[in-house]
Motif scaffolding. Sequence first.
Motif, short mmCIF file in Angstrom:
data_model
loop_
_atom_site.label_atom_id
_atom_site.label_comp_id
_atom_site.label_asym_id
_atom_site.label_seq_id
_atom_site.Cartn_x
_atom_site.Cartn_y
_atom_site.Cartn_z
N THR A 31 0.83 -1.39 -0.07
CA THR A 31 0.07 -0.08 0.50
C THR A 31 0.95 1.23 -0.04
OG1 THR A 31 0.16 -0.22 2.49
CG2 THR A 31 -1.94 -0.95 1.01
N ALA A 32 0.00 2.35 -0.23
CA ALA A 32 0.71 3.10 -0.66
C ALA A 32 1.33 3.97 1.26
CB ALA A 32 -0.14 4.79 -0.69
N GLU A 33 0.62 3.84 2.36
CA GLU A 33 1.15 3.83 3.09
C GLU A 33 2.51 3.49 3.17
OE1 GLU A 33 -2.01 2.87 2.90
OE2 GLU A 33 -3.27 4.96 3.72
N TRP A 34 2.27 1.64 3.07
CA TRP A 34 3.74 1.06 3.98
C TRP A 34 4.85 1.86 2.81
CZ3 TRP A 34 7.39 -2.29 0.18
CH2 TRP A 34 8.13 -2.48 1.54
N TYR A 35 4.61 1.91 1.42
CA TYR A 35 5.85 2.84 0.31
C TYR A 35 6.23 3.96 1.57
CZ TYR A 35 5.08 -1.12 -2.98
OH TYR A 35 5.32 -1.78 -3.86
N ILE A 36 5.60 4.98 1.80
CA ILE A 36 5.72 5.91 2.87
C ILE A 36 7.02 5.67 3.99
CG2 ILE A 36 4.55 7.50 3.76
CD1 ILE A 36 5.16 7.95 0.85
N THR A 37 6.30 4.63 4.83
CA THR A 37 6.56 3.97 5.72
C THR A 37 8.24 3.71 5.78
OG1 THR A 37 5.26 3.30 7.10
CG2 THR A 37 6.60 2.61 8.20
N VAL A 38 8.83 3.32 4.59
CA VAL A 38 9.58 2.45 4.00
C VAL A 38 10.88 3.20 3.69
CG1 VAL A 38 10.74 0.96 3.02
CG2 VAL A 38 8.70 0.15 3.46
N ILE A 39 10.23 4.25 3.52
CA ILE A 39 10.62 5.82 2.78
C ILE A 39 11.15 6.64 4.06
CG2 ILE A 39 10.84 7.39 1.53
CD1 ILE A 39 9.10 6.43 -0.62
N SER A 40 10.79 6.48 4.53
CA SER A 40 10.75 7.61 5.93
C SER A 40 11.61 7.09 7.06
CB SER A 40 9.93 7.77 7.05
OG SER A 40 10.11 8.36 8.60
N ALA A 41 11.96 5.59 7.26
CA ALA A 41 12.51 4.34 7.47
C ALA A 41 13.98 4.86 7.05
CB ALA A 41 12.79 2.98 7.97
N ALA A 42 14.06 5.02 5.51
CA ALA A 42 15.43 4.94 4.81
C ALA A 42 15.95 6.22 5.16
CB ALA A 42 15.17 4.63 3.33
N LEU A 43 15.06 7.32 5.00
CA LEU A 43 15.32 8.78 5.04
C LEU A 43 16.16 8.93 6.92
CD1 LEU A 43 12.90 10.71 3.88
CD2 LEU A 43 15.23 10.79 2.67
N MET A 44 15.61 8.38 7.76
CA MET A 44 16.54 8.69 8.91
C MET A 44 17.16 7.92 9.37
SD MET A 44 14.22 10.31 10.62
CE MET A 44 13.41 11.64 9.30
N ALA A 45 17.66 6.83 9.18
CA ALA A 45 19.18 5.96 8.39
C ALA A 45 20.16 6.84 8.10
CB ALA A 45 18.63 4.68 7.95
N VAL A 46 19.75 7.34 6.39
CA VAL A 46 20.59 8.40 6.14
C VAL A 46 20.80 9.63 7.17
CG1 VAL A 46 20.55 9.77 4.18
CG2 VAL A 46 20.07 7.61 4.18
N LEU A 47 19.50 10.02 7.70
CA LEU A 47 20.02 10.82 8.88
C LEU A 47 21.46 10.83 9.46
CD1 LEU A 47 19.56 14.32 9.44
CD2 LEU A 47 17.89 13.42 10.79
N ILE A 48 21.23 10.00 10.50
CA ILE A 48 22.21 9.22 11.55
C ILE A 48 23.65 8.84 11.16
CG2 ILE A 48 22.86 7.28 13.22
CD1 ILE A 48 19.44 6.80 13.11
N ALA A 49 23.74 8.38 9.22
CA ALA A 49 24.65 8.08 9.26
C ALA A 49 25.47 9.88 8.83
CB ALA A 49 24.27 7.63 7.76
N VAL A 50 24.32 10.63 8.34
CA VAL A 50 25.05 11.94 8.32
C VAL A 50 25.48 12.56 9.03
CG1 VAL A 50 24.79 14.23 6.80
CG2 VAL A 50 24.32 11.72 5.73
#
Length: 64
Positions: A31-50
Amino acid sequence: MKSTLMAFTVKAALFLLFASLFMLFFVPFGTAEWYITVISAALMAVLIAVIKIICVVRDRRKGE
């Protein structure tokens, strides 16, 4: 001050990362919510790495 701001940002990003990963168990796959959740998790992981990379670079500059 920036160190405190970075610590707060890392804590907030970790919370949002874990909340997003936890939410994946309850959101229907594909679903669209699932994809948004995956993208949000990926962005948080990138933010932590940066932020961690920025901290390492600052520590190296202070050591010189």
